[in-house]
Design a protein around this motif. Structure first.
Motif, PDB file in Angstrom:
ATOM      1  N   THR A  49      46.977  34.709  42.838  1.00 47.80           N
ATOM      2  CA  THR A  49      46.496  34.182  41.557  1.00 47.80           C
ATOM      3  C   THR A  49      45.536  35.163  40.889  1.00 47.80           C
ATOM      4  OG1 THR A  49      46.705  31.935  42.411  1.00 47.80           O
ATOM      5  CG2 THR A  49      45.332  32.243  40.464  1.00 47.80           C
ATOM      6  N   ARG A  50      44.602  35.708  41.665  1.00 50.72           N
ATOM      7  CA  ARG A  50      43.663  36.684  41.104  1.00 50.72           C
ATOM      8  C   ARG A  50      44.390  37.916  40.582  1.00 50.72           C
ATOM      9  NH1 ARG A  50      40.248  35.230  45.782  1.00 50.72           N
ATOM     10  NH2 ARG A  50      38.461  34.013  45.027  1.00 50.72           N
ATOM     11  N   CYS A  51      45.394  38.377  41.331  1.00 47.42           N
ATOM     12  CA  CYS A  51      46.159  39.546  40.897  1.00 47.42           C
ATOM     13  C   CYS A  51      46.887  39.268  39.586  1.00 47.42           C
ATOM     14  CB  CYS A  51      47.150  39.941  41.993  1.00 47.42           C
ATOM     15  SG  CYS A  51      48.187  41.362  41.588  1.00 47.42           S
TER      16      CYS A  51
ATOM     17  N   LEU B 115      46.178  36.976  37.276  1.00 45.69           N
ATOM     18  CA  LEU B 115      45.239  36.808  36.171  1.00 45.69           C
ATOM     19  C   LEU B 115      44.651  38.146  35.730  1.00 45.69           C
ATOM     20  CD1 LEU B 115      43.352  33.575  37.294  1.00 45.69           C
ATOM     21  CD2 LEU B 115      44.979  33.788  35.424  1.00 45.69           C
ATOM     22  N   MET B 116      44.340  39.035  36.676  1.00 44.53           N
ATOM     23  CA  MET B 116      43.798  40.342  36.305  1.00 44.53           C
ATOM     24  C   MET B 116      44.847  41.187  35.589  1.00 44.53           C
ATOM     25  SD  MET B 116      41.147  42.049  36.036  1.00 44.53           S
ATOM     26  CE  MET B 116      40.146  40.824  36.861  1.00 44.53           C
TER      27      MET B 116
ATOM     28  N   LEU C 169      44.880  39.888  32.133  1.00 44.60           N
ATOM     29  CA  LEU C 169      43.682  40.335  31.426  1.00 44.60           C
ATOM     30  C   LEU C 169      43.823  41.780  30.953  1.00 44.60           C
ATOM     31  CD1 LEU C 169      40.716  40.055  30.554  1.00 44.60           C
ATOM     32  CD2 LEU C 169      40.054  40.594  32.899  1.00 44.60           C
TER      33      LEU C 169
ATOM     34  N   VAL D 258      41.104  34.156  30.182  1.00 49.53           N
ATOM     35  CA  VAL D 258      41.685  34.576  31.462  1.00 49.53           C
ATOM     36  C   VAL D 258      40.588  35.028  32.422  1.00 49.53           C
ATOM     37  CG1 VAL D 258      43.199  36.274  32.559  1.00 49.53           C
ATOM     38  CG2 VAL D 258      43.923  35.161  30.462  1.00 49.53           C
ATOM     39  N   TYR D 259      39.554  35.696  31.891  1.00 49.72           N
ATOM     40  CA  TYR D 259      38.443  36.124  32.742  1.00 49.72           C
ATOM     41  C   TYR D 259      37.730  34.918  33.358  1.00 49.72           C
ATOM     42  CZ  TYR D 259      33.862  37.927  34.081  1.00 49.72           C
ATOM     43  OH  TYR D 259      32.718  38.223  34.768  1.00 49.72           O
TER      44      TYR D 259
ATOM     45  N   TRP E  17      39.832  33.613  36.089  1.00 50.18           N
ATOM     46  CA  TRP E  17      39.746  34.498  37.254  1.00 50.18           C
ATOM     47  C   TRP E  17      38.466  34.242  38.046  1.00 50.18           C
ATOM     48  CZ3 TRP E  17      36.367  38.802  38.056  1.00 50.18           C
ATOM     49  CH2 TRP E  17      36.705  39.613  39.149  1.00 50.18           C
ATOM     50  N   LYS E  18      37.343  34.026  37.335  1.00 47.97           N
ATOM     51  CA  LYS E  18      36.088  33.731  38.010  1.00 47.97           C
ATOM     52  C   LYS E  18      36.108  32.360  38.691  1.00 47.97           C
ATOM     53  CE  LYS E  18      32.518  35.576  37.763  1.00 47.97           C
ATOM     54  NZ  LYS E  18      31.792  36.477  38.712  1.00 47.97           N
TER      55      LYS E  18
ATOM     56  N   VAL F  18      38.682  30.962  40.212  1.00 45.25           N
ATOM     57  CA  VAL F  18      39.623  30.875  41.337  1.00 45.25           C
ATOM     58  C   VAL F  18      38.830  30.703  42.630  1.00 45.25           C
ATOM     59  CG1 VAL F  18      41.344  32.110  42.696  1.00 45.25           C
ATOM     60  CG2 VAL F  18      41.428  32.207  40.213  1.00 45.25           C
TER      61      VAL F  18
END
Length: 326
Positions: free
Chosen positions: A65-67, A69-70, A73, A153-154, A157-158, A160
């Motif tokens: 998920t982090r990947c 979203l980044m 972004l 999106v940031y 990401w924070k 998650v």
């Protein structure tokens, strides 16, 4: 709601770009036509994704998920940089073409300025000009959409894997009454300022770009600066008044960790730095220039008020962001 508004204008811009580039399919690469189509699909998919999932705190498949979203972004930031570059190149070519003859402009394009733009292709039809002017004026909406989506999106990401403290999680439902006296007066004053600002901007652009007389251009500049000075003065007074009211408020400050608020403060201060720099350079240029006429005095007042207004406004907003709900 703001994201969807900017997304709609971005889609309109993509339609104009597709129509404009399609007029030059014989002298442009296919990627120029494909790019706005892919961008429109990206805007639709991302807007739907953010509309559905913006409030989610995900606790499964955290790394994937982090990947994702980044990646989203960085894609938005790349689209933002591309839009800013295209708009700057378009303005530079328009200014160059206005100040030079057609032959010299075409020669410069051939020897060293032939970019991926369609400026070297002929655009003689009326519908082609409509498409060209349309997508150029819609660029700011696409730029704002990319920044808006990047911020959302940031925050996702924070969030998650984040756990929210229940004692600090307040649910407050605002009761908005349109015809309550304070709300109604504020909305009406805001709409009046907005409509007046648009009218002044249109008059300023028309008189400066179309008139050849220096007196009319001076009148347009004087009108523009006086209107903005009045607006900035009112905004500064209102922000100072809001900060004074906060001093009589008995609510505690909210010191809990909040990614959304942290991002808001960072973006607020970062955006103000650009305006501070513009105002600073304007002040230096005015002080160093001669002669000092009425327009220079108005410009100096405008630059000083811009610094003051951004400072008071940022203090007021940051204090408001850290207030506990009633």
């Amino acid at each position: 709601g703001g994201l969807i508004l900017f997304a709609i204008f971005s889609l309109v811009m993509d339609v104009f770009k597709i129509g404009y580039y399609s007029s030059f399919y014989s002298c442009l690469s296919a990627i120029k036509i494909i790019y706005p189509i892919v961008q429109a699909i990206f805007v639709i998919v991302q807007t739907y994704f953010l509309w559905v999932s913006a409030k989610d705190c995900i606790h499964v498949h955290l790394n994937v998920t982090r990947c994702g979203l980044m990646l989203t972004l960085t894609t938005n930031l790349a689209v933002w940089m591309s839009a800013v570059t295209d708009e700057s190149v378009h303005k530079a070519h328009s200014k160059l073409k206005k100040n030079m003859t057609e032959e010299i402009f075409r020669w410069l394009l051939k020897v060293g300025m032939r970019s991926s733009s369609a400026d070297e292709c002929n655009c003689n039809s009326q519908i082609c000009q409509i498409f060209k002017n349309g997508y150029f004026w819609l660029y700011p909406f696409n730029i704002e959409y990319s920044l808006f989506a990047s911020a959302m999106v940031y925050v996702m990401w924070k969030n998650v894997g984040r756990f929210i403290d229940h004692h600090s999680h307040h649910i407050q439902r605002l009761k908005f009454r349109l015809f309550r006296r304070t709300f109604f007066v504020g909305i009406m004053l805001g709409l009046i300022i907005l409509v007046s600002g648009l009218g002044v901007l249109i008059l300023y652009e028309v008189q400066v770009n179309s008139s050849t007389e220096s007196s009319k251009k001076s009148q347009a500049l004087t009108m523009y600066y006086i209107f903005n000075i009045v607006c900035l003065s009112l905004m500064s007074l209102v922000c100072i008044g809001g900060s004074v009211i906060y001093r009589f408020d008995k609510r505690d400050m909210d010191r809990h960790k909040n990614p959304t608020r942290t991002l808001d403060v960072a973006l607020l201060m970062g955006a103000a730095l650009g305006q501070y720099a513009i105002s600073y350079y304007s002040i230096v240029a005015i002080v160093a220039s001669t002669p000092r006429d009425t327009i220079s005095a108005l410009n100096l007042t405008y630059a000083l008020l811009m610094i003051a207004q951004h400072t008071f406004q940022n203090v007021f907003i940051i204090e408001g962001l850290h207030r506990q709900p009633p």
